[in-house]
Design a protein around this motif. Structure first.
Motif, PDB file in Angstrom:
ATOM      1  N   LYS A   1     102.392  27.505   8.519  1.00 13.00           N
ATOM      2  CA  LYS A   1     103.078  26.892   9.652  1.00 13.00           C
ATOM      3  C   LYS A   1     104.532  26.566   9.321  1.00 13.00           C
ATOM      4  O   LYS A   1     105.431  26.773  10.139  1.00 13.00           O
ATOM      5  N   LYS A   2     104.773  26.058   8.107  1.00 15.43           N
ATOM      6  CA  LYS A   2     106.127  25.626   7.739  1.00 15.43           C
ATOM      7  C   LYS A   2     106.311  25.760   6.237  1.00 15.43           C
ATOM      8  O   LYS A   2     105.362  25.576   5.465  1.00 15.43           O
ATOM      9  N   ILE A   3     107.531  26.085   5.837  1.00 17.25           N
ATOM     10  CA  ILE A   3     107.864  26.182   4.416  1.00 17.25           C
ATOM     11  C   ILE A   3     109.055  25.275   4.137  1.00 17.25           C
ATOM     12  O   ILE A   3     110.090  25.363   4.811  1.00 17.25           O
ATOM     13  N   THR A   4     108.899  24.380   3.169  1.00 17.20           N
ATOM     14  CA  THR A   4     110.028  23.581   2.693  1.00 17.20           C
ATOM     15  C   THR A   4     110.299  23.987   1.244  1.00 17.20           C
ATOM     16  O   THR A   4     109.620  24.841   0.685  1.00 17.20           O
ATOM     17  N   ARG A   5     111.282  23.377   0.650  1.00 16.03           N
ATOM     18  CA  ARG A   5     111.612  23.741  -0.735  1.00 16.03           C
ATOM     19  C   ARG A   5     110.596  23.188  -1.733  1.00 16.03           C
ATOM     20  O   ARG A   5     110.619  23.557  -2.906  1.00 16.03           O
ATOM     21  N   SER A   6     109.701  22.335  -1.288  1.00 19.38           N
ATOM     22  CA  SER A   6     108.736  21.755  -2.225  1.00 19.38           C
ATOM     23  C   SER A   6     107.277  22.032  -1.860  1.00 19.38           C
ATOM     24  O   SER A   6     106.391  21.824  -2.680  1.00 19.38           O
ATOM     25  N   GLN A   7     107.027  22.522  -0.622  1.00 19.86           N
ATOM     26  CA  GLN A   7     105.632  22.750  -0.254  1.00 19.86           C
ATOM     27  C   GLN A   7     105.509  23.740   0.901  1.00 19.86           C
ATOM     28  O   GLN A   7     106.471  24.018   1.619  1.00 19.86           O
ATOM     29  N   ILE A   8     104.293  24.255   1.053  1.00 26.85           N
ATOM     30  CA  ILE A   8     103.910  25.099   2.180  1.00 26.85           C
ATOM     31  C   ILE A   8     102.923  24.306   3.009  1.00 26.85           C
ATOM     32  O   ILE A   8     101.942  23.767   2.476  1.00 26.85           O
ATOM     33  N   VAL A   9     103.160  24.218   4.302  1.00 26.55           N
ATOM     34  CA  VAL A   9     102.251  23.513   5.202  1.00 26.55           C
ATOM     35  C   VAL A   9     101.505  24.559   6.024  1.00 26.55           C
ATOM     36  O   VAL A   9     102.119  25.403   6.681  1.00 26.55           O
ATOM     37  N   LEU A  10     100.181  24.513   5.970  1.00 29.38           N
ATOM     38  CA  LEU A  10      99.367  25.448   6.723  1.00 29.38           C
ATOM     39  C   LEU A  10      99.068  24.900   8.113  1.00 29.38           C
ATOM     40  O   LEU A  10      99.285  23.719   8.395  1.00 29.38           O
ATOM     41  N   LYS A  11      98.551  25.744   8.970  1.00 25.65           N
ATOM     42  CA  LYS A  11      98.309  25.361  10.364  1.00 25.65           C
ATOM     43  C   LYS A  11      97.219  24.303  10.490  1.00 25.65           C
ATOM     44  O   LYS A  11      97.169  23.579  11.481  1.00 25.65           O
ATOM     45  N   ASP A  12      96.343  24.206   9.501  1.00 23.92           N
ATOM     46  CA  ASP A  12      95.308  23.176   9.547  1.00 23.92           C
ATOM     47  C   ASP A  12      95.767  21.879   8.896  1.00 23.92           C
ATOM     48  O   ASP A  12      94.997  20.924   8.769  1.00 23.92           O
ATOM     49  N   GLY A  13      97.042  21.839   8.458  1.00 26.09           N
ATOM     50  CA  GLY A  13      97.591  20.628   7.853  1.00 26.09           C
ATOM     51  C   GLY A  13      97.562  20.605   6.337  1.00 26.09           C
ATOM     52  O   GLY A  13      98.153  19.719   5.720  1.00 26.09           O
ATOM     53  N   ALA A  14      96.883  21.549   5.712  1.00 28.95           N
ATOM     54  CA  ALA A  14      96.831  21.595   4.245  1.00 28.95           C
ATOM     55  C   ALA A  14      98.234  21.798   3.682  1.00 28.95           C
ATOM     56  O   ALA A  14      99.041  22.541   4.245  1.00 28.95           O
ATOM     57  N   GLN A  15      98.504  21.134   2.562  1.00 25.54           N
ATOM     58  CA  GLN A  15      99.823  21.204   1.927  1.00 25.54           C
ATOM     59  C   GLN A  15      99.691  21.813   0.541  1.00 25.54           C
ATOM     60  O   GLN A  15      98.944  21.306  -0.305  1.00 25.54           O
ATOM     61  N   ILE A  16     100.417  22.897   0.328  1.00 21.74           N
ATOM     62  CA  ILE A  16     100.361  23.621  -0.937  1.00 21.74           C
ATOM     63  C   ILE A  16     101.678  23.404  -1.669  1.00 21.74           C
ATOM     64  O   ILE A  16     102.752  23.690  -1.118  1.00 21.74           O
ATOM     65  N   PRO A  17     101.649  22.890  -2.916  1.00 22.44           N
ATOM     66  CA  PRO A  17     102.905  22.695  -3.645  1.00 22.44           C
ATOM     67  C   PRO A  17     103.596  24.029  -3.900  1.00 22.44           C
ATOM     68  O   PRO A  17     102.948  25.045  -4.165  1.00 22.44           O
ATOM     69  N   LEU A  18     104.925  24.032  -3.790  1.00 21.27           N
ATOM     70  CA  LEU A  18     105.700  25.256  -3.946  1.00 21.27           C
ATOM     71  C   LEU A  18     106.751  25.068  -5.040  1.00 21.27           C
ATOM     72  O   LEU A  18     107.643  24.229  -4.906  1.00 21.27           O
ATOM     73  N   PRO A  19     106.682  25.828  -6.122  1.00 24.46           N
ATOM     74  CA  PRO A  19     107.725  25.755  -7.152  1.00 24.46           C
ATOM     75  C   PRO A  19     109.082  26.156  -6.580  1.00 24.46           C
ATOM     76  O   PRO A  19     109.159  27.015  -5.689  1.00 24.46           O
ATOM     77  N   ARG A  20     110.136  25.573  -7.072  1.00 23.39           N
ATOM     78  CA  ARG A  20     111.476  25.866  -6.544  1.00 23.39           C
ATOM     79  C   ARG A  20     111.811  27.353  -6.616  1.00 23.39           C
ATOM     80  O   ARG A  20     112.403  27.917  -5.712  1.00 23.39           O
ATOM     81  N   ARG A  21     111.435  27.963  -7.698  1.00 28.41           N
ATOM     82  CA  ARG A  21     111.793  29.373  -7.889  1.00 28.41           C
ATOM     83  C   ARG A  21     111.088  30.291  -6.891  1.00 28.41           C
ATOM     84  O   ARG A  21     111.492  31.446  -6.697  1.00 28.41           O
ATOM     85  N   ALA A  22     110.032  29.782  -6.227  1.00 31.23           N
ATOM     86  CA  ALA A  22     109.264  30.623  -5.307  1.00 31.23           C
ATOM     87  C   ALA A  22     109.735  30.511  -3.863  1.00 31.23           C
ATOM     88  O   ALA A  22     109.260  31.257  -2.999  1.00 31.23           O
ATOM     89  N   TYR A  23     110.662  29.605  -3.594  1.00 31.71           N
ATOM     90  CA  TYR A  23     111.082  29.361  -2.210  1.00 31.71           C
ATOM     91  C   TYR A  23     111.683  30.607  -1.566  1.00 31.71           C
ATOM     92  O   TYR A  23     111.305  31.000  -0.456  1.00 31.71           O
ATOM     93  N   GLU A  24     112.629  31.231  -2.227  1.00 33.78           N
ATOM     94  CA  GLU A  24     113.263  32.420  -1.671  1.00 33.78           C
ATOM     95  C   GLU A  24     112.270  33.571  -1.570  1.00 33.78           C
ATOM     96  O   GLU A  24     112.267  34.337  -0.595  1.00 33.78           O
ATOM     97  N   ASP A  25     111.402  33.689  -2.561  1.00 37.89           N
ATOM     98  CA  ASP A  25     110.443  34.798  -2.582  1.00 37.89           C
ATOM     99  C   ASP A  25     109.460  34.714  -1.421  1.00 37.89           C
ATOM    100  O   ASP A  25     109.150  35.731  -0.783  1.00 37.89           O
ATOM    101  N   ILE A  26     108.950  33.525  -1.132  1.00 35.53           N
ATOM    102  CA  ILE A  26     107.974  33.424  -0.044  1.00 35.53           C
ATOM    103  C   ILE A  26     108.639  33.633   1.312  1.00 35.53           C
ATOM    104  O   ILE A  26     108.038  34.199   2.227  1.00 35.53           O
ATOM    105  N   ASN A  27     109.892  33.211   1.440  1.00 37.62           N
ATOM    106  CA  ASN A  27     110.595  33.471   2.703  1.00 37.62           C
ATOM    107  C   ASN A  27     110.813  34.967   2.914  1.00 37.62           C
ATOM    108  O   ASN A  27     110.668  35.473   4.031  1.00 37.62           O
TER     109      ASN A  27
END
Length: 301
Positions: free
Chosen positions: A268-294
């Protein structure tokens, strides 16, 4: 065989897209069944009864509501028959809609059907939906009714204004009018691949036996010490490595680091520190992965 719907209130535009779809099918040696719908209401009426469509090419700017059903009583145009030896269909030769009303009901002298009159009195189509539904509204209704987002929606539009809306309904792509063969073929290739991926399953050996999980149901995978938990409609925990499971997944999945793999369909949403899924689950996101996942999101969607 792929079942494909083209929903456009401009007959010429719908037939144009249909022609390229059939040409793509010929070149790829696959069978397609194409149905044309002149309004959002007409498709929704059909979809309520039959949700087995694989792809939907959807005009956004539809303005005139049709009656509740497609042209023929069986919901199909004569273009749905298979190609003959020359690669042409009967609809390619006649090029008309057979003079029938959108509902398949008897027509009056003024060209309206009895069902049109009934719908007009009530201000709704036969499907009970409001008149003048556009493509975005139809896509939202489809997604509200679906559990696994199976039908691949492709918006066909003459304007760029609506592109941001596509994310809400998980549209596969936007095609700007006039549609070119090259672009349409590319979108059909992607849509067909997604349809094929939809049937994939992940096989897990559990203490009670083998569990087969449709890949489309998996939201994310999470490492917990020496085990991996697969979060889908149900949770399954197995003693396997994340790398082993990653090799059995496809391009819709993104590995964020050592501990998580995420299904991009559920993001649902990507920030520089986490991924938020549509069911509300929050997945931690390493800084180096931010550009890659986008970049992965852009490639996939």
């Amino acid at each position: 065989m792929y079942r494909i719907a083209v929903c456009d209130d401009e007959q010429a535009d719908a037939s144009y897209v249909e022609h390229f779809i059939k040409k793509w099918a010929q070149e790829h040696a696959v069978m397609v069944q194409v149905e044309l719908f002149p309004s959002a209401e007409a498709f929704l009426f059909r979809y309520e009864e039959d949700r087995t469509f694989d792809m939907l090419f959807l005009d956004i700017e539809m303005h005139a509501a049709g009656a509740g059903a497609p042209e023929h009583a069986d919901g199909m145009r004569e273009s749905d028959e298979l190609f003959d030896r020359n690669g042409t269909s009967q609809s390619d030769e006649t090029g008309d809609w057979n003079g029938m009303s959108q509902s398949g009901a008897p027509e009056h002298a003024d060209g309206t059907s009895q069902s049109d009159e009934s719908a007009a009195r009530n201000g709704t189509s036969q499907s009970g939906t409001p008149d003048h539904m556009n493509g975005i509204e139809l896509a939202l209704r489809i997604r509200e009714r679906e559990h696994d987002r199976t039908v691949q929606i492709v918006f066909v539009t003459g304007y760029m204004d609506y592109i941001e809306k596509g994310y809400d309904v998980e549209a596969l792509h936007y095609l700007l009018k006039p549609v070119t063969q090259e672009r349409l073929f590319g979108v059909l290739d992607r849509a067909a691949q997604r349809v094929r991926d939809r049937g994939r399953e992940l096989c897990l050996q559990m203490p009670e036996g083998t569990a087969r999980i449709p890949v489309s149901e998996i939201r994310y995978l999470e490492v917990q010490r020496n085990y991996v938990t697969i979060h889908g409609d149900e949770d399954y925990t197995v003693k396997r490595t994340l790398g082993e499971l990653e090799r059995e997944l496809d391009g819709r999945f993104f590995r964020t680091g050592r501990s998580y793999i995420v299904n991009l369909q559920f993001v649902k949403k990507i920030t520089r520190s986490q991924i938020v899924l549509k069911d509300g689950a929050q997945i931690p996101l390493p800084r180096r992965a931010y550009e890659d996942i986008n970049r992965a999101m852009i490639r996939y969607f």
